[in-house]
Design an enzyme around this catalytic site. Structure first.
Site, PDB file in Angstrom:
ATOM      1  N   LYS A 235       0.818  -1.148   0.025  1.00 59.70           N
ATOM      2  CA  LYS A 235      -0.009  -0.064  -0.081  1.00 59.70           C
ATOM      3  C   LYS A 235       0.731   1.167  -0.005  1.00 59.70           C
ATOM      4  O   LYS A 235       0.651   2.148  -0.697  1.00 59.70           O
ATOM      5  CB  LYS A 235      -0.517   0.084   1.121  1.00 59.70           C
ATOM      6  CG  LYS A 235      -1.493   1.246   1.447  1.00 59.70           C
ATOM      7  CD  LYS A 235      -2.462   1.368   2.762  1.00 59.70           C
ATOM      8  CE  LYS A 235      -1.860   1.653   3.880  1.00 59.70           C
ATOM      9  NZ  LYS A 235      -1.600   3.006   3.962  1.00 59.70           N
ATOM     10  N   ASN A 236       1.579   1.247   0.729  1.00 59.00           N
ATOM     11  CA  ASN A 236       2.611   2.534   1.121  1.00 59.00           C
ATOM     12  C   ASN A 236       3.681   2.713  -0.018  1.00 59.00           C
ATOM     13  O   ASN A 236       4.094   3.744  -0.276  1.00 59.00           O
ATOM     14  CB  ASN A 236       3.368   2.678   2.464  1.00 59.00           C
ATOM     15  CG  ASN A 236       2.233   2.782   3.525  1.00 59.00           C
ATOM     16  OD1 ASN A 236       1.097   3.200   3.281  1.00 59.00           O
ATOM     17  ND2 ASN A 236       2.851   2.591   4.790  1.00 59.00           N
TER      18      ASN A 236
ATOM     19  N   CYS B  88      -5.731  13.391  12.506  1.00 62.52           N
ATOM     20  CA  CYS B  88      -6.184  11.767  12.246  1.00 62.52           C
ATOM     21  C   CYS B  88      -6.216  11.347  13.539  1.00 62.52           C
ATOM     22  O   CYS B  88      -5.399  11.697  14.360  1.00 62.52           O
ATOM     23  CB  CYS B  88      -5.587  11.238  11.081  1.00 62.52           C
ATOM     24  SG  CYS B  88      -4.126  10.511  11.624  1.00 62.52           S
TER      25      CYS B  88
ATOM     26  N   ARG C 112      -0.566  14.852  12.592  1.00 67.74           N
ATOM     27  CA  ARG C 112       0.084  14.637  11.355  1.00 67.74           C
ATOM     28  C   ARG C 112       0.052  15.733  10.390  1.00 67.74           C
ATOM     29  O   ARG C 112      -0.621  15.937   9.388  1.00 67.74           O
ATOM     30  CB  ARG C 112      -0.731  13.399  10.623  1.00 67.74           C
ATOM     31  CG  ARG C 112      -0.531  12.237  11.341  1.00 67.74           C
ATOM     32  CD  ARG C 112      -1.162  10.971  10.773  1.00 67.74           C
ATOM     33  NE  ARG C 112      -0.292  10.206   9.919  1.00 67.74           N
ATOM     34  CZ  ARG C 112      -0.631   9.079   9.202  1.00 67.74           C
ATOM     35  NH1 ARG C 112      -1.917   8.970   9.254  1.00 67.74           N
ATOM     36  NH2 ARG C 112       0.180   8.541   8.234  1.00 67.74           N
TER      37      ARG C 112
ATOM     38  N   ASP D 171       3.694   1.008  12.216  1.00 70.77           N
ATOM     39  CA  ASP D 171       2.554   0.243  11.616  1.00 70.77           C
ATOM     40  C   ASP D 171       2.456  -1.036  12.020  1.00 70.77           C
ATOM     41  O   ASP D 171       1.642  -1.882  11.780  1.00 70.77           O
ATOM     42  CB  ASP D 171       2.704   0.294  10.037  1.00 70.77           C
ATOM     43  CG  ASP D 171       2.473   1.754   9.499  1.00 70.77           C
ATOM     44  OD1 ASP D 171       1.993   2.538  10.356  1.00 70.77           O
ATOM     45  OD2 ASP D 171       2.499   2.062   8.291  1.00 70.77           O
TER      46      ASP D 171
ATOM     47  N   ARG E 245      -8.815  -0.676   4.239  1.00 65.49           N
ATOM     48  CA  ARG E 245      -8.129   0.406   3.536  1.00 65.49           C
ATOM     49  C   ARG E 245      -6.839  -0.165   3.034  1.00 65.49           C
ATOM     50  O   ARG E 245      -6.215   0.438   2.059  1.00 65.49           O
ATOM     51  CB  ARG E 245      -7.922   1.537   4.457  1.00 65.49           C
ATOM     52  CG  ARG E 245      -9.150   2.471   4.553  1.00 65.49           C
ATOM     53  CD  ARG E 245      -8.712   3.820   5.527  1.00 65.49           C
ATOM     54  NE  ARG E 245      -7.488   4.203   5.189  1.00 65.49           N
ATOM     55  CZ  ARG E 245      -6.863   4.947   5.698  1.00 65.49           C
ATOM     56  NH1 ARG E 245      -7.092   5.250   7.009  1.00 65.49           N
ATOM     57  NH2 ARG E 245      -5.700   5.373   5.606  1.00 65.49           N
TER      58      ARG E 245
HETATM   59  C1  UD1 Z   1       3.720   7.062   6.164  1.00 66.33           C
HETATM   60  C2  UD1 Z   1       3.043   5.991   6.183  1.00 66.33           C
HETATM   61  C3  UD1 Z   1       2.398   5.557   7.366  1.00 66.33           C
HETATM   62  C4  UD1 Z   1       3.438   5.007   8.524  1.00 66.33           C
HETATM   63  C5  UD1 Z   1       4.223   6.366   8.635  1.00 66.33           C
HETATM   64  C6  UD1 Z   1       5.611   6.320   9.400  1.00 66.33           C
HETATM   65  C7  UD1 Z   1       2.140   6.097   3.796  1.00 66.33           C
HETATM   66  C8  UD1 Z   1       1.216   6.558   2.844  1.00 66.33           C
HETATM   67  N1  UD1 Z   1       2.084   6.161   5.233  1.00 66.33           N
HETATM   68  O1  UD1 Z   1       2.902   8.173   6.835  1.00 66.33           O
HETATM   69  O2  UD1 Z   1       1.608   4.286   7.264  1.00 66.33           O
HETATM   70  O3  UD1 Z   1       3.052   5.003   9.582  1.00 66.33           O
HETATM   71  O4  UD1 Z   1       4.823   6.677   7.204  1.00 66.33           O
HETATM   72  O5  UD1 Z   1       6.249   5.352   8.985  1.00 66.33           O
HETATM   73  O6  UD1 Z   1       3.446   5.923   3.276  1.00 66.33           O
HETATM   74  N2  UD1 Z   1       5.410  14.874  10.601  1.00 66.33           N
HETATM   75  C9  UD1 Z   1       5.347  16.269  10.920  1.00 66.33           C
HETATM   76  N3  UD1 Z   1       5.259  17.283   9.765  1.00 66.33           N
HETATM   77  C10 UD1 Z   1       5.183  16.728   8.558  1.00 66.33           C
HETATM   78  C11 UD1 Z   1       5.232  15.339   8.271  1.00 66.33           C
HETATM   79  C12 UD1 Z   1       5.240  14.508   9.229  1.00 66.33           C
HETATM   80  O7  UD1 Z   1       5.352  16.646  12.006  1.00 66.33           O
HETATM   81  O8  UD1 Z   1       5.170  17.576   7.569  1.00 66.33           O
HETATM   82  C13 UD1 Z   1       5.254  14.132  11.593  1.00 66.33           C
HETATM   83  C14 UD1 Z   1       4.030  13.136  11.578  1.00 66.33           C
HETATM   84  O9  UD1 Z   1       2.997  13.825  12.317  1.00 66.33           O
HETATM   85  C15 UD1 Z   1       4.215  11.974  12.354  1.00 66.33           C
HETATM   86  C16 UD1 Z   1       5.708  11.892  12.103  1.00 66.33           C
HETATM   87  O10 UD1 Z   1       6.218  12.856  11.598  1.00 66.33           O
HETATM   88  O11 UD1 Z   1       4.222  12.289  13.811  1.00 66.33           O
HETATM   89  C17 UD1 Z   1       5.758  10.828  10.830  1.00 66.33           C
HETATM   90  O12 UD1 Z   1       5.038  11.061   9.765  1.00 66.33           O
HETATM   91  P1  UD1 Z   1       5.522  10.537   8.213  1.00 66.33           P
HETATM   92  O13 UD1 Z   1       7.025   9.982   8.487  1.00 66.33           O
HETATM   93  O14 UD1 Z   1       5.235  11.726   7.307  1.00 66.33           O
HETATM   94  O15 UD1 Z   1       4.543   9.704   7.922  1.00 66.33           O
HETATM   95  P2  UD1 Z   1       3.287   9.470   6.857  1.00 66.33           P
HETATM   96  O16 UD1 Z   1       4.078   9.845   5.808  1.00 66.33           O
HETATM   97  O17 UD1 Z   1       2.203  10.428   7.069  1.00 66.33           O
END
Ligand code: UD1
Length: 416
Positions: free
Chosen positions: A22-23, A116, A121, A305, A397
């Site tokens: 998925k990711n 969420c 996030r 995850d 999902r």
């Molecule tokens: C992706 C994965 C999700 C997984 C996560 C962490 C996908 C579609 N989803 O989510 O399944 O749980 O990586 O391995 O690939 N953050 C900020 N600011 C930002 C971006 C992130 O503060 O601009 C924080 C988030 O709130 C969170 C942490 O960084 O606490 C990790 O987020 P991130 O690595 O960005 O996860 P996703 O890409 O949303």
């Protein structure tokens, strides 16, 4: 949507084949927007998040045709730069189209992804990267409008190795003028998969898998490409725990063992027997297993995850385990549901202390998010009596036919 009903106590036995990740497929689908030429993506999993991303692409003017597990994509007719808010609200990962839209059209408008259930996030790191590349960003009335007259390369240092920010900035940088360097980049396998896909399209991306990624911008990319997505490492981990928690034995096929080393290490530490070959993993459970401590971390650390699924497993371990969740601030919503099933878990901030019990008992529980839902299914497989899991749409999902696969391995499970 319905509910999942599991009668626990059956040892899982047999072979299971892992679906596409998925990711990995979500950013690859977004990256298709960078190309004008037709593409074919193979081994695409049937998941609600994939259907949502396909609808996002269609809403922008991309033509998509499903043929079994192959998605034929024609991105030549994109006619708008606005993602409908209803699709943004359905899935946060819709924001992954931002980088590709900026790269190809210099403009995009999305509604703010907001929080969420597992945490706030934000996407501030994505936006910081776009700004450094010459993008003007306006956030107003719940929308984010981004426009770059001329997108240029930049040095971007991420405060945290965010997966989504790394992917979004990579995609924008592919068609920016000059070179972009992303420091403290995420190192997840899905980032490498995206690099491979972009390079197949003709981009020049190097370094994915390390914490510095270099992208040399090009004027245009796009070739007729066929691409096969990598296997899902979280699905692999989930089936490893399914074997372990039922004391069963499973051969997990079509997987990449290096992607799940942190999970393999923790299960072995708990006493589970695991043998690894090039693209398969054999897991043999044990009647009793030991408590272990876990800290979630960016790859190659233990994946957030897999945290809920491991918590179900450790609820039945001998001794006390401590799980520290370092990635998301609110990812313990499954704790209350596991407690309903008899687990002994105490949570303080980002830490959960799990005192192993000898038996879980079936109950009516609610999946609050995707992996929490998987954790409850796993707990139900091991519990005495019947467990009813509500909120199944979360599981749809991100797991392709979880119920069917578990049933083929001998689980007493169905949907009502
Ligand atoms: C992706 C994965 C999700 C997984 C996560 C962490 C996908 C579609 N989803 O989510 O399944 O749980 O990586 O391995 O690939 N953050 C900020 N600011 C930002 C971006 C992130 O503060 O601009 C924080 C988030 O709130 C969170 C942490 O960084 O606490 C990790 O987020 P991130 O690595 O960005 O996860 P996703 O890409 O949303």
């Amino acid at each position: 949507m319905g509910k999942i009903v599991v009668s626990g106590g059956k040892k899982l036995e047999g072979e299971v084949t892992i679906s596409g990740a998925k990711n990995a497929i979500l950013p690859v689908l977004a990256a298709c927007l960078l190309s004008k030429r037709p593409l074919a993506l193979e081994r695409v999993p049937n998941l609600d998040d994939v259907f949502t991303m396909v609808r996002v692409l269609e809403s922008l003017g991309v033509r998509v045709n499903w043929k079994a597990q192959v998605l034929e994509i024609d991105p030549s007719g994109v006619y708008t730069d606005e993602v409908p808010p209803s699709l943004m609200q359905k899935m946060r990962a819709s924001s992954l189209v931002m980088g590709a839209m900026l790269g190809r059209f210099g403009k995009v408008r999305i509604s703010s992804p907001g929080g969420c259930v597992i945490g706030s996030r934000p996407i501030d790191l994505h936006l910081k990267g776009f700004r450094a590349m010459g993008t003007a960003i306006r956030e107003r009335h719940g929308f984010i409008e981004a426009e770059a007259k001329k997108l240029h390369g930049a040095e971007v240092h991420l405060d945290f190795p965010s997966v989504g920010a790394t992917e979004n900035i990579m995609m924008a940088a592919v068609m920016a003028q000059g070179t972009t360097i992303i420091r403290n980049a995420a190192r997840e396998p899905e980032i490498i998969d995206l690099q491979n896909f972009l390079n197949k399209l003709g981009a020049k991306v190097k370094g994915a898998g390390l914490n510095i990624i270099r992208i040399d911008g090009m004027q245009a990319i796009g070739r007729d490409v066929a691409y096969q997505v990598i296997p899902d490492r979280i699905e692999t981990g989930t089936f490893m725990v399914a074997a372990a928690i039922t004391g069963g034995s499973l051969l997990i096929k079509n997987t990449i063992p290096e992607h799940v080393e942190a999970v393999v290490a923790k299960l072995r530490e708990a006493g589970v027997k695991i043998e690894v070959e090039s693209d398969r993993i054999f897991v043999r459970g044990t009647p009793m297993w030991k408590a272990v401590d876990i800290q979630t971390l960016p790859f190659p650390g233990f994946p957030t995850d897999m945290q809920p699924q491991m918590m179900s497993f450790l609820s039945l371990a001998q001794g006390t385990s401590v799980i520290t969740e370092n990635i998301f601030e609110n990812r313990f919503r499954h704790v209350g549901e596991l407690r309903k099933m008899g687990a002994n878990i105490r949570t303080e901030g980002r830490t959960s202390i799990i005192r192993g019990v000898s038996q879980l008992s079936g109950s009516v529980v609610e999946a609050s998010d995707l992996r929490a839902g998987a954790a409850l299914v796993l707990a139900g497989l091991a519990a005495e009596g019947t467990t009813v899991i509500e909120g199944v749409y979360h599981i749809d999902r991100g797991y392709e036919d979880l119920v069917g696969k578990l049933r083929s391995l001998g689980a007493d499970i169905g949907r009502v």
